[in-house]
Design a protein around this motif. Structure first.
Motif, short mmCIF file in Angstrom:
data_model
loop_
_atom_site.label_atom_id
_atom_site.label_comp_id
_atom_site.label_asym_id
_atom_site.label_seq_id
_atom_site.Cartn_x
_atom_site.Cartn_y
_atom_site.Cartn_z
N ALA A 131 0.86 -1.19 0.00
CA ALA A 131 0.00 0.00 0.00
C ALA A 131 0.89 1.23 0.00
O ALA A 131 1.92 1.29 0.68
CB ALA A 131 -0.91 0.01 1.23
N TRP A 132 0.53 2.22 -0.76
CA TRP A 132 1.23 3.49 -0.80
C TRP A 132 0.20 4.59 -0.60
O TRP A 132 -0.71 4.74 -1.39
CB TRP A 132 1.90 3.73 -2.16
CG TRP A 132 3.00 2.76 -2.48
CD1 TRP A 132 4.33 2.97 -2.29
CD2 TRP A 132 2.86 1.46 -3.05
NE1 TRP A 132 5.04 1.88 -2.72
CE2 TRP A 132 4.16 0.93 -3.18
CE3 TRP A 132 1.78 0.69 -3.46
CZ2 TRP A 132 4.41 -0.33 -3.73
CZ3 TRP A 132 2.01 -0.58 -3.99
CH2 TRP A 132 3.34 -1.08 -4.11
N LEU A 133 0.32 5.30 0.47
CA LEU A 133 -0.63 6.38 0.72
C LEU A 133 0.12 7.69 0.55
O LEU A 133 1.10 7.95 1.24
CB LEU A 133 -1.21 6.26 2.12
CG LEU A 133 -2.27 7.30 2.49
CD1 LEU A 133 -3.51 7.13 1.64
CD2 LEU A 133 -2.64 7.20 3.97
N LEU A 134 -0.31 8.50 -0.38
CA LEU A 134 0.36 9.78 -0.63
C LEU A 134 -0.54 10.92 -0.24
O LEU A 134 -1.75 10.87 -0.46
CB LEU A 134 0.72 9.91 -2.11
CG LEU A 134 1.82 8.98 -2.60
CD1 LEU A 134 1.24 7.70 -3.17
CD2 LEU A 134 2.68 9.68 -3.62
N ALA A 135 0.04 11.92 0.35
CA ALA A 135 -0.73 13.12 0.68
C ALA A 135 0.09 14.32 0.23
O ALA A 135 1.32 14.32 0.30
CB ALA A 135 -0.99 13.20 2.18
N GLY A 136 -0.60 15.32 -0.24
CA GLY A 136 0.10 16.52 -0.68
C GLY A 136 0.37 17.46 0.50
O GLY A 136 -0.48 17.62 1.35
N THR A 137 1.56 18.02 0.58
CA THR A 137 1.86 19.01 1.61
C THR A 137 2.54 20.19 0.93
O THR A 137 2.88 20.11 -0.24
CB THR A 137 2.81 18.46 2.70
OG1 THR A 137 4.10 18.25 2.08
CG2 THR A 137 2.32 17.14 3.25
N LEU A 143 4.71 10.30 1.86
CA LEU A 143 4.38 8.94 1.45
C LEU A 143 4.39 8.06 2.67
O LEU A 143 5.37 8.01 3.41
CB LEU A 143 5.41 8.44 0.43
CG LEU A 143 5.28 6.97 0.01
CD1 LEU A 143 4.02 6.77 -0.80
CD2 LEU A 143 6.50 6.56 -0.81
N ARG A 144 3.28 7.42 2.91
CA ARG A 144 3.25 6.40 3.95
C ARG A 144 3.09 5.07 3.26
O ARG A 144 2.27 4.92 2.35
CB ARG A 144 2.08 6.64 4.90
CG ARG A 144 2.38 7.66 5.98
CD ARG A 144 1.23 7.82 6.94
NE ARG A 144 0.21 8.72 6.39
CZ ARG A 144 -0.94 8.98 7.03
NH1 ARG A 144 -1.25 8.38 8.16
NH2 ARG A 144 -1.82 9.81 6.50
N ALA A 152 -4.10 3.76 8.00
CA ALA A 152 -4.79 4.98 7.60
C ALA A 152 -5.99 4.66 6.70
O ALA A 152 -7.01 5.34 6.76
CB ALA A 152 -3.83 5.90 6.85
N ALA A 153 -5.87 3.69 5.86
CA ALA A 153 -6.94 3.41 4.89
C ALA A 153 -7.05 1.91 4.70
O ALA A 153 -6.60 1.37 3.70
CB ALA A 153 -6.64 4.10 3.56
N PRO A 154 -7.66 1.24 5.67
CA PRO A 154 -7.64 -0.22 5.66
C PRO A 154 -8.65 -0.83 4.67
O PRO A 154 -9.72 -1.25 5.05
CB PRO A 154 -8.00 -0.58 7.11
CG PRO A 154 -8.86 0.55 7.56
CD PRO A 154 -8.38 1.77 6.84
N LEU A 155 -8.30 -0.82 3.44
CA LEU A 155 -9.16 -1.42 2.41
C LEU A 155 -8.65 -2.81 2.09
O LEU A 155 -7.47 -2.98 1.81
CB LEU A 155 -9.09 -0.61 1.12
CG LEU A 155 -9.98 0.59 0.90
CD1 LEU A 155 -9.70 1.17 -0.47
CD2 LEU A 155 -11.44 0.19 1.00
N SER A 156 -9.53 -3.80 2.14
CA SER A 156 -9.05 -5.12 1.76
C SER A 156 -9.58 -5.58 0.41
O SER A 156 -9.11 -6.57 -0.13
CB SER A 156 -9.39 -6.15 2.84
OG SER A 156 -10.76 -6.09 3.12
N GLY A 157 -10.56 -4.84 -0.11
CA GLY A 157 -11.05 -5.24 -1.43
C GLY A 157 -12.20 -4.36 -1.85
O GLY A 157 -12.63 -3.47 -1.11
#
Lengths: 193, 202
Positions: A131-137, A143-144, A152-157
C-alpha cells in the motif's frame, strides 16, 4: 402430388426452417464498432462509456493482486447489460490472514459468482498487502507505506455492482461475507457523467 | 409439434408487457441518447437482423458492414419511427433495404456460391443442405421464405417489408417451399419419402 401431401410436406419443411432462427449470431466485435460509429456521428451522448468509467475507478483504487472472481472473461461471468445504476462496494478492515484464509477466499468468490449469475457483478478484487498512501503538503508529498498506509486506509477489497435501485444495492451489500468476518463495507453509488 | 409450441419457441416475439417495456426503452433512448439503452436495443435485435442480412445476401463478406449500416440508419431515423409496426419489423425493413442496395451496387456473380452462409458451422449435413437450398432461391422468394418460415413474420408484415401484396407473399412462399423441397430431394440423390418416420410422431 395431391394438395394435402404438398401441405403436409410444406409444414414439415417449415418446422425445419424454424430451427435456422437459432443462428448464426453476429460477431461480438460488431457491437463496439457500431457504438463507436454512432458516437463519432454524434448520435450517442458523448462521454466516457460506463464500462470505461468503472474500469478507471477500479484502476485508481487498487493494485490488482490475484482476484476473487475466477475466470473473468468466461461467458458465465461476462459483464451484464448495464442497467441505470452502478455501485462501488468497498471492504473496510483487513481480515487477519490465518489458516482458514483459503476457505474465506472461496466464500467471497462464491458470493461474487452468485452475483455474476444474477447479472449484478461488474468486477471484484482482493487487494494485496502492499500500500502506498500519498498526501500533498506544502513541501511536496508525503508517502506512507504499509503498514502505516493500511492503518490509515484499511481497504481489503472492492466490488463493482449493478442494481436496479438503492434498495437492491443495499440488500447485496448486507449479504457480503465481509460483514461476517468482522469487517465493514461501504456502499457508494457511481455517478453517471 | 403443435402450432402453439412453434409460436412459443419464438423467443423474440414480444408479449404485451414486452412491447410496453420496449416502448419505454425507446422513449428513454430518444430522451437520453445513452449508450446503455442503445446496447440493450442492439443486443435484443441484432441476432435477427444479422441472420436476415446474412441469408438475404447469401454471403458473409458484407454482412457485418450492413448490420452496422442498419443500426446507423435506425438510430438516425428513430425520431421518425411512428410505432405503427413493431420495432422488430421496422428494423428488419431497414436491414432489407440495406441488402437490396448492396445487391444493386454489387450484383453477385453468375452462379450462387456453393456454401452461401460461410459462417454457419453446420450441426448436421441436413442443416447444411437446408441452408444451401435456401441460398439457391432467387432473392425475392428467399426473403419471403426466411421472413415467414425462419423468422416468423406474418404475410401482412412481409407485404410491408418487401412492398408486395399479401397474395404475392403467399404464392412466393408456396413456390419457395416447393423449390427447397425439390433441391433437398436432389441433394439427397433420391426423392424424400412423403412420410418421414420421425415426423409422423409429431
Amino acid at each position: 402430388m395431391p394438395e394435402t401431401d404438398h401441405d403436409a410436406a410444406d409444414e414439415r419443411l417449415a418446422r425445419r426452417l424454424r430451427i435456422l432462427a437459432d443462428g448464426p449470431a453476429p460477431p461480438a466485435s460488431v457491437e463496439g464498432r457500431v457504438v463507436a460509429e454512432l458516437r463519432s456521428r454524434g448520435l450517442l451522448r458523448h462521454g466516457a462509456s460506463w464500462r470505461r468509467r468503472l474500469l478507471a475507478a477500479a484502476a485508481a483504487l487498487a493494485l490488482f493482486a490475484g482476484g476473487w472472481v475466477a475466470g473473468r472473461g468466461s461467458a458465465d461471468l461476462s459483464p451484464p447489460t448495464p442497467p441505470a445504476a452502478t455501485y462501488a462496494l468497498f471492504l473496510l478492515g483487513g481480515v487477519e490472514s490465518g489458516p482458514d484464509e483459503a476457505e474465506r477466499v472461496e466464500e467471497y468468490r462464491g458470493w461474487a459468482i452468485g452475483l455474476a449469475r444474477r447479472g449484478r457483478l461488474v468486477a471484484g478484487e482482493k487487494l494485496g498487502t502492499a500500500a502506498w498512501l500519498l498526501a500533498g503538503t506544502t513541501g511536496g508529498t508525503t508517502l506512507r507505506t504499509a503498514p502505516a498506509a493500511h492503518r490509515a486506509a484499511p481497504l481489503s477489497g472492492f466490488f463493482l455492482l449493478t442494481a436496479d435501485d438503492p434498495e437492491e444495492a443495499l440488500a447485496i451489500a448486507r449479504s457480503c461475507p465481509h460483514l461476517r468476518h468482522g469487517g465493514e463495507v461501504l456502499l457508494r453509488p457511481i455517478e453517471p457523467t | 409439434m403443435t402450432a402453439d409450441a412453434g409460436a412459443s419457441a419464438r423467443a423474440d416475439a414480444p408479449a404485451e408487457t414486452g412491447a410496453a417495456a420496449e416502448a419505454s426503452l425507446l422513449d428513454r433512448f430518444l430522451a437520453e441518447r445513452d449508450e446503455s439503452s442503445f446496447r440493450v436495443l442492439y443486443r435484443r435485435h441484432s441476432p435477427l437482423l444479422y441472420r436476415v442480412i446474412l441469408r438475404s445476401l447469401g454471403r458473409e463478406a458484407l454482412a457485418e458492414d450492413l448490420l452496422q449500416e442498419t443500426w446507423v440508419r435506425a438510430v438516425r431515423g428513430l425520431p421518425g419511427f411512428r410505432r405503427d409496426s413493431s420495432l422488430r419489423t421496422w428494423l428488419t425493413g431497414i436491414a432489407l433495404r440495406c441488402c437490396h442496395e448492396a445487391r444493386r451496387a454489387a450484383p453477385p456473380g453468375g452462379e450462387e456460391p456453393a456454401s452461401p452462409v460461410a459462417g454457419v458451422v453446420p450441426t448436421s449435413d441436413s442443416r447444411l443442405d437446408l441452408e444451401r437450398a435456401v441460398g439457391e432461391l432467387a432473392p425475392g422468394r428467399r426473403e419471403v421464405l426466411l421472413l415467414h418460415d425462419v423468422e416468423g413474420f406474418t404475410h401482412a408484415e412481409i407485404a410491408t417489408l418487401l412492398d408486395i401484396d399479401e397474395g404475392t407473399s403467399k404464392s412466393q412462399l408456396s413456390r419457395a417451399r416447393r423449390q427447397v423441397r425439390e433441391r433437398l430431394e436432389a441433394a439427397a440423390g433420391e426423392p424424400h419419402p412423403t412420410e418421414e418416420p420421425s415426423d409422423a410422431r409429431d
